[in-house]
Design a protein around this motif. Structure first.
Motif, PDB file in Angstrom:
ATOM      1  N   TYR A   1      14.674   3.719 -12.763  1.00  0.00           N
ATOM      2  CA  TYR A   1      13.434   3.466 -12.019  1.00  0.00           C
ATOM      3  C   TYR A   1      12.620   2.337 -12.648  1.00  0.00           C
ATOM      4  CZ  TYR A   1      11.642   6.166 -15.938  1.00  0.00           C
ATOM      5  OH  TYR A   1      11.352   6.600 -17.208  1.00  0.00           O
ATOM      6  N   GLN A   2      13.112   1.778 -13.757  1.00  0.00           N
ATOM      7  CA  GLN A   2      12.332   0.777 -14.485  1.00  0.00           C
ATOM      8  C   GLN A   2      12.022  -0.442 -13.617  1.00  0.00           C
ATOM      9  OE1 GLN A   2      15.025   2.505 -15.424  1.00  0.00           O
ATOM     10  NE2 GLN A   2      15.538   2.034 -17.549  1.00  0.00           N
ATOM     11  N   MET A   3      13.007  -0.923 -12.876  1.00  0.00           N
ATOM     12  CA  MET A   3      12.799  -2.106 -12.053  1.00  0.00           C
ATOM     13  C   MET A   3      11.701  -1.876 -11.022  1.00  0.00           C
ATOM     14  SD  MET A   3      16.712  -3.340 -11.337  1.00  0.00           S
ATOM     15  CE  MET A   3      16.148  -4.695 -10.283  1.00  0.00           C
ATOM     16  N   GLU A   4      11.807  -0.734 -10.334  1.00  0.00           N
ATOM     17  CA  GLU A   4      10.855  -0.459  -9.260  1.00  0.00           C
ATOM     18  C   GLU A   4       9.431  -0.308  -9.794  1.00  0.00           C
ATOM     19  OE1 GLU A   4      14.943   0.871  -8.065  1.00  0.00           O
ATOM     20  OE2 GLU A   4      13.678   1.134  -9.832  1.00  0.00           O
ATOM     21  N   TYR A   5       9.275   0.432 -10.900  1.00  0.00           N
ATOM     22  CA  TYR A   5       7.922   0.650 -11.425  1.00  0.00           C
ATOM     23  C   TYR A   5       7.375  -0.599 -12.118  1.00  0.00           C
ATOM     24  CZ  TYR A   5       7.107   5.474 -10.139  1.00  0.00           C
ATOM     25  OH  TYR A   5       6.842   6.612  -9.426  1.00  0.00           O
ATOM     26  N   ALA A   6       8.239  -1.414 -12.689  1.00  0.00           N
ATOM     27  CA  ALA A   6       7.763  -2.672 -13.280  1.00  0.00           C
ATOM     28  C   ALA A   6       7.217  -3.592 -12.204  1.00  0.00           C
ATOM     29  CB  ALA A   6       8.888  -3.351 -14.053  1.00  0.00           C
ATOM     30  N   TYR A   7       7.957  -3.754 -11.123  1.00  0.00           N
ATOM     31  CA  TYR A   7       7.487  -4.640 -10.050  1.00  0.00           C
ATOM     32  C   TYR A   7       6.278  -4.045  -9.339  1.00  0.00           C
ATOM     33  CZ  TYR A   7       7.465  -7.728  -5.998  1.00  0.00           C
ATOM     34  OH  TYR A   7       7.079  -8.635  -5.032  1.00  0.00           O
TER      35      TYR A   7
ATOM     36  N   THR B   1       0.826  -1.204   0.000  1.00  0.00           N
ATOM     37  CA  THR B   1       0.000   0.000   0.000  1.00  0.00           C
ATOM     38  C   THR B   1       0.860   1.254   0.000  1.00  0.00           C
ATOM     39  OG1 THR B   1      -1.803  -1.123   1.156  1.00  0.00           O
ATOM     40  CG2 THR B   1      -1.741   1.289   1.281  1.00  0.00           C
ATOM     41  N   ARG B   2       1.896   1.264   0.871  1.00  0.00           N
ATOM     42  CA  ARG B   2       2.763   2.444   0.937  1.00  0.00           C
ATOM     43  C   ARG B   2       3.563   2.609  -0.365  1.00  0.00           C
ATOM     44  NH1 ARG B   2      -0.250   3.801   4.164  1.00  0.00           N
ATOM     45  NH2 ARG B   2       0.075   4.030   6.422  1.00  0.00           N
ATOM     46  N   ALA B   3       3.982   1.526  -0.944  1.00  0.00           N
ATOM     47  CA  ALA B   3       4.719   1.598  -2.204  1.00  0.00           C
ATOM     48  C   ALA B   3       3.820   2.163  -3.309  1.00  0.00           C
ATOM     49  CB  ALA B   3       5.248   0.221  -2.588  1.00  0.00           C
ATOM     50  N   ASP B   4       2.576   1.716  -3.346  1.00  0.00           N
ATOM     51  CA  ASP B   4       1.621   2.203  -4.336  1.00  0.00           C
ATOM     52  C   ASP B   4       1.384   3.697  -4.156  1.00  0.00           C
ATOM     53  OD1 ASP B   4      -0.317   2.326  -6.317  1.00  0.00           O
ATOM     54  OD2 ASP B   4      -1.905   1.530  -5.037  1.00  0.00           O
ATOM     55  N   GLN B   5       1.216   4.123  -2.903  1.00  0.00           N
ATOM     56  CA  GLN B   5       1.006   5.541  -2.622  1.00  0.00           C
ATOM     57  C   GLN B   5       2.215   6.374  -3.055  1.00  0.00           C
ATOM     58  OE1 GLN B   5       0.294   5.304   1.577  1.00  0.00           O
ATOM     59  NE2 GLN B   5      -1.937   5.058   1.366  1.00  0.00           N
ATOM     60  N   LEU B   6       3.394   5.888  -2.745  1.00  0.00           N
ATOM     61  CA  LEU B   6       4.595   6.630  -3.082  1.00  0.00           C
ATOM     62  C   LEU B   6       4.795   6.705  -4.596  1.00  0.00           C
ATOM     63  CD1 LEU B   6       7.122   8.132  -2.277  1.00  0.00           C
ATOM     64  CD2 LEU B   6       8.277   5.928  -1.939  1.00  0.00           C
ATOM     65  N   GLY B   7       4.602   5.587  -5.261  1.00  0.00           N
ATOM     66  CA  GLY B   7       4.729   5.589  -6.717  1.00  0.00           C
ATOM     67  C   GLY B   7       3.766   6.550  -7.381  1.00  0.00           C
TER      68      GLY B   7
END
Length: 612
Positions: free
Chosen positions: A224-230, A179-185
């Motif tokens: 940032y590709q890895m982080e946004y892909a996952y 949830t926090r990762a989604d919010q931050l992204g």
């Protein structure tokens, strides 16, 4: 006896002249010898200076320690982490970083507790559940608001915060982390509001707008590709997936003909094209190159566009940016700039560049470099769109076994990275050195040396690869300028920035090389570095950056970067652990050492997200 007679009898030059005459040596002989010496020097400089004389490898025996010894050393690293993190908890939490000399704190990365978030997966690997549970309190209370300092640096926030949240989620499955990762992204998404789709430097989290110049450094716009892909994979949100696919499209379609297929350092965020001809694997460029291979591996080796970019980048580096030093024959990688008059190399070697040997070793471990047709590629055809001289370079590379070539490059570079530590009285590596080259020192590229080595029958180890002892000269501790210059000259480099910033790149490469080759020397070299960190960087509350590592009187700085816990200590711990707890075939580390799991897009996801 008058003065003139006494002078003639006692003057050294007169006495020497008389001695020469007694031996039948005249001024004519001396003049001929001098002229002959000048002729030899001229011949060397103009015709023979590119000849590489084989440098004998040292015979270095590393003891085969028992598994119990290495596990005990891993425990020492774990204790070092606890010392650093407990100091952070006591004096700095929930602020960003500890000031380990003054026991103060600083909010330099948004004030969201970056050291705690950056350290989550290290705690999980080390089995530190109480520390992990306490750190999670920062996650539960996190709202990503910045009413005062409203500018969030995109790159650092992605690799430290988003990467840390995603990695901890991958290890635990805890929904609050997702949830926090989604919010931050989502909060960071305004950074992509540029004409090209490359992200701007920073985001105003209150107004939801982007800030910064209209130009960006390569690492900041393409890491940032890895982080946004996952993130897209675990949230099933197309908008996250679109971020990384845009980056791949932009980079793969960029005009790189005159750069040999490698990405320059600076880019226009409007046009999506490079604005200079500075090629580097160091600061402002490093992680963008790193993510080409890692994005390919993380998405189950289906993303051939990123694989092509990795092969072009490494081929240009091997052919054009790697050199052999003149005396010790150290292998190093440097920068180049394209000018009207040609290409100029800086011969600067950065600690940040020491990630490259680990990346090359990872490629050796995971790619069919000698059978690229198995993944639908023809190696030499990758240069079809490049200038003719670059295509010729690909043909020279193809004349070697590519797997061997990449591994030799990895081993030689990693050894030089280690030696920059071992050469210093403190045992810690300086941040930037400059290699001797130019003037009487020839510019010998590694591939020139490799071709000559091959022609001469491959006698001895490849150039720059055989084991070498640390430099034993005392140039760092002498006050005599001539002695110091001679020592530095023989050592092959001088130090431009003598600070060790607790950086992870060298130990990262040592860890990957050990896991790929099984050679215990990489462990021993890592152990020497850890001992130096304990001896020189430790403070009562943590660990500090160290100034003047090339002297016997170093000084500590009041800085403990979060990456020291996220990366440096993590890689050392994994290097010494007997069990391979993060297999390189199953996990891929982002540039902040946050492991993300290998995954594959389903057919439905590819159709929904437009993934080839």
């Amino acid at each position: 006896m008058n003065f003139s007679v006494n002078f003639l009898r006692t003057n050294p030059a007169v006495k020497a002249s008389a001695a020469f005459r007694r031996r039948g040596i005249s001024i004519r002989h001396l003049a001929f010898t001098f002229a002959f010496s000048i002729a030899l020097l001229t011949l060397y400089y103009n015709y023979l200076r590119h000849t590489v004389v084989p440098f004998p490898a040292d015979v270095i025996h590393y003891p085969q320690e028992t598994p119990e010894v290495w596990e005990a050393r891993a425990l020492q690293v774990k204790n070092a982490f606890l010392h650093a993190y407990h100091g952070y908890e006591r004096f700095a939490f929930p602020k960003d970083e500890l000031c380990p000399v003054s026991n103060g704190s600083i909010d330099n990365f948004n004030g969201w507790g970056v050291t705690a978030v950056d350290s989550l997966d290290t705690m999980l690997m080390m089995g530190l559940q109480p520390e992990y549970d306490r750190a999670m309190s920062a996650i539960h209370n996190m709202n990503f608001s910045l009413p005062i300092n409203t500018r969030v640096p995109f790159f650092e926030t992605v690799i430290r915060y988003l990467g840390g949240l995603l990695s901890a989620y991958a290890m635990t499955g805890d929904d609050i982390l997702r949830t926090r990762a989604d919010q931050l992204g989502t909060i960071l998404a305004p950074a992509f509001n540029t004409s090209s789709g490359f992200p701007s430097f920073s985001v105003d989290t209150v107004r939801g707008t982007s800030n910064g110049p209209k130009f960006g450094g390569l690492a900041e716009i393409a890491s940032y590709q890895m982080e946004y892909a996952y993130l897209g994979k675990i949230t099933a949100k197309k908008e996250h997936v679109d971020r990384f696919t845009a980056a791949t499209h932009n980079l793969h379609n960029a005009e790189l003909r005159k750069y040999g297929g490698m990405y320059p350092m600076h880019w226009d965020l409007s046009s999506g094209q490079a604005t200079d001809a500075h090629l580097s694997v160091g600061a402002a460029s490093d992680s963008a190159h790193e993510y080409t291979l890692k994005q390919y591996l993380m998405t189950a080796r289906q993303d051939t566009a990123n694989l092509e970019m990795y092969l072009r980048f490494t081929s240009h580096v091997l052919n054009n940016l790697m050199f052999i030093s003149p005396n010790r024959h150290l292998l190093y990688v440097t920068d180049s700039n394209l000018y009207r008059g040609g290409i100029r190399h800086t011969h600067s070697f950065e600690h940040l560049s020491c990630f490259l040997p680990g990346l090359l070793a990872l490629g050796v471990h995971t790619l069919p470099l000698n059978h690229l047709e198995d993944v639908g590629l023809n190696f030499t055809e990758l240069a079809d769109d490049l200038l003719p001289e670059h295509k010729m370079g690909y043909e020279e590379l193809a004349s070697f076994n590519l797997t061997d070539l990449h591994l030799w490059a990895a081993e030689g570079l990693a050894q030089t990275c280690y030696l920059t530590y071992a050469d210093q009285p403190t045992g810690l590596g300086p941040d930037i050195i400059s290699m001797r080259s130019g003037g009487l020192y020839p510019e010998i590229t590694w591939m020139e040396a490799m071709q000559e080595w091959k022609i001469k029958g491959r006698r001895g180890p490849p150039p720059g690869v055989g084991d070498k002892h640390p430099w034993a000269g005392d140039g760092n501790n002498t006050t005599d300028m001539l002695d110091r210059e001679i020592s530095i000259d023989r050592r092959d480099y001088y130090i431009r920035d003598s600070q060790y910033q607790l950086r992870p790149e060298t130990v990262e490469s040592l860890y990957i090389l050990y896991r790929v080759t099984g050679d215990v020397k990489w462990r021993h070299r890592g152990w020497a570095i850890f001992q130096a960190i304990e001896r020189e960087a430790k403070t009562p509350s943590g660990y500090a950056n160290v100034k003047m590592v090339d002297t016997y009187h170093p000084e500590q700085r009041d800085v403990m970067p979060s990456y020291f816990l996220a990366e440096t200590l993590k890689y050392l711990y994994l290097l010494f652990r007997e069990e391979d707890i993060v297999p390189l075939d199953e996990w891929v580390f982002n540039t902040e050492a946050h492991p993300l799991p290998v995954f594959e897009w389903t057919k439905e996801e590819k159709e929904a997200y437009g993934i080839p």
